[in-house]
Design a protein around this motif. Structure first.
Motif, mmCIF file in Angstrom:
data_model
loop_
_atom_site.group_PDB
_atom_site.id
_atom_site.type_symbol
_atom_site.label_atom_id
_atom_site.label_comp_id
_atom_site.label_asym_id
_atom_site.label_seq_id
_atom_site.Cartn_x
_atom_site.Cartn_y
_atom_site.Cartn_z
ATOM 1 N N ILE A 78 0.899 -1.161 0.000
ATOM 2 C CA ILE A 78 0.000 0.000 0.000
ATOM 3 C C ILE A 78 0.937 1.211 0.000
ATOM 4 N N THR A 98 -2.512 1.285 -4.339
ATOM 5 C CA THR A 98 -2.002 -0.075 -4.164
ATOM 6 C C THR A 98 -0.992 -0.313 -5.277
ATOM 7 N N ARG A 114 -6.925 -5.724 -5.847
ATOM 8 C CA ARG A 114 -6.188 -5.685 -4.565
ATOM 9 C C ARG A 114 -4.714 -6.028 -4.727
#
Ligand code: FAD
Length: 420
Positions: free
Chosen positions: A49, A55, A177
């Protein structure tokens, strides 16, 4: 985890290959342990992060050959959102620095280059992929830049047979993600001894003796998933020595690719998922993703000798180069609007020593040599051992699964049903 004195199967390295092997052995009834030098799993798959709203995949980011990529199904199982939009690598946002008519000529020359390489790969003797270039073409430096992104080296160091052996379905997806986060989630339940640097694999006795920074253990069989440069530079030793493995690993050195992410002020002025090439007349240039997933950042990607020089120039040199290219394209105002958040230096990473493997001319056959088991006790996996999906995370994972099957065959046990 403290080290046990013995296990049935030791797996060296908790990257995609090691985790793939461990997952495939999950229901085997064998006592399996992964030995990992780092404080984390994932190896060259690593998501950070970089800022509250950014991200960043420091290593792998794209699910290449996505329709055939085993991590795509795993992402679905683990409820990682997949973005199936096609990347705009062949486009140049707003044609800045690369007018459409020139870009069309470049793409035509690039496609012709691939066709020539395909023909050259059919010749009996291997040769450098550089031979696919059209002599005197103005696009050669830029095609060479692409080689530094694809293979981590310039075309004179790429086997044309290996180049063409790569199985590209031309679908490239991403997970929101992060690919590194996906690989880590996939390996979350795998038994791993972290901070455990393996220095010796002694296979001279009845059981294999493994020396590590946390002590010594023995194992019935071992799966080695180390990056090729770690084996070629003998950062880990085998006793008796394995010169054929060291030579094969040296024929498949790791090329270099590095990344940077830059925070971007007033991001809305740039399109989401835009793409730009830093320059069109040289090999030492970056390729830039604008606002990946709509995030307020620009991600730069560099390869080959250029990336190596930037690493050697010291901390911050890669980001500075990226900022200069971005400012050159977008205007002086951007000097105040971008700021480095995070970057990689994979050649300096002692447990990687580079980014992904590339067969030197004449060495395409080394992948099979590296993959071959030794005495039914030592097994080899890792991206470099995959014959068609080398240099990728899914190729690494699949190679681990292949090595696990070889282990099961050697122990004469049925292969367990796939773990979910
Ligand atoms: C910048 C960059 C961009 C990339 N982009 C993509 C992409 O978009 N898509 C894609 O599919 N692939 C991409 N890749 C390649 C992909 O990340 C790798 O091919 C893959 O992750 C390799 O997995 P592996 O298990 O073979 O090796 P690794 O992930 O390197 O795993 C080997 C493990 O062994 C450990 N180790 C090393 N030495 C020792 C020791 N002495 N003792 C114990 N453990 C040790 C390491 O710490 C590591 O965890 C990229 C890589 C980089 C660096």
């Amino acid at each position: 985890m403290s080290l046990p004195s013995e296990v049935d199967i030791a797996i060296i390295g908790a990257g995609a290959a090691g985790l793939g092997a461990a997952r495939a052995l999950e229901n085997s009834g064998l006592n399996v342990l992964v030995l990992e030098a780092r404080y984390r799993v994932g190896g060259r798959a690593h998501t950070v992060i970089a800022a509250e709203n950014v991200t960043f995949d420091v290593g792998c980011g794209w699910l290449h050959s996505a329709d055939k990529n085993s991590f795509a199904a795993i992402a679905k199982q683990l409820r990682f959102e997949i973005d199936q939009k096609r990347p705009r690598w062949r486009e140049q946002t707003q044609a800045i620095g690369f007018p459409d008519e020139l870009r069309a000529k470049f793409l035509e020359e690039l496609d012709a280059f691939w066709d020539r390489c395909e023909a050259l790969a059919q010749e009996p003797k291997d040769m450098p992929a550089e031979r696919g270039l059209q002599q005197g073409s103005r696009w050669n430096p830029l095609i060479n830049a692409l080689s530094t992104y694809i293979s981590g080296v310039e075309l004179d160091r790429v086997s044309v047979k290996d180049f063409i052996a790569y199985a590209d379905t031309e679908l490239n997806w991403r997970v929101r993600r992060g690919y590194g986060a996906l690989v880590a989630a996939y390996g979350a339940k795998v038994p791993v001894a972290l901070n455990t640097v393996v220095s010796l694999i002694d296979h001279s006795g009845q059981r294999v003796r493994i020396e590590t920074s946390q002590g010594t253990l023995t194992s019935g069989k071992v799966i080695v998933t180390l990056p090729t440069d770690v084996i070629a530079k003998q950062k880990i030793r085998f006793r008796p020595e394995l010169p054929a493995k060291v030579a094969a690993a040296a024929g498949l050195p790791l090329g270099l690719a590095d990344k940077v992410t830059l925070a971007l002020d007033k991001p809305d002025e740039l399109p989401v998922d835009g793409h730009m090439r830093g320059a069109i007349d040289r090999t030492g240039t970056g390729t830039y993703q604008l606002r990946p997933f709509g995030q307020p950042c620009i991600e730069g990607f560099f390869g080959g000798a250029h990336a190596r020089n930037l690493e050697e120039a010291g901390e911050g040199a890669l980001a500075q180069f990226a900022i200069d290219e971005v400012v050159n394209l977008l205007g002086a105002d951007f000097r105040k609007r971008v700021r480095p958040l995070a970057s990689s230096r994979w050649a300096l990473d002692e447990f990687a020593l580079g980014s992904y493997s590339c067969a030197l001319p004449g060495h395409a056959g080394d992948r099979a040599v590296l993959a071959a088991p030794v005495d039914g006790r030592l097994f080899f996996a890792g991206e470099a051992t995959h014959l068609t999906w080398f240099s990728t995370a899914h190729g690494a994972r699949d190679s681990g699964e292949r090595a696990a099957k070889e282990v099961m065959a050697a122990t004469q046990r049925p292969t367990p049903s796939p773990a979910t």
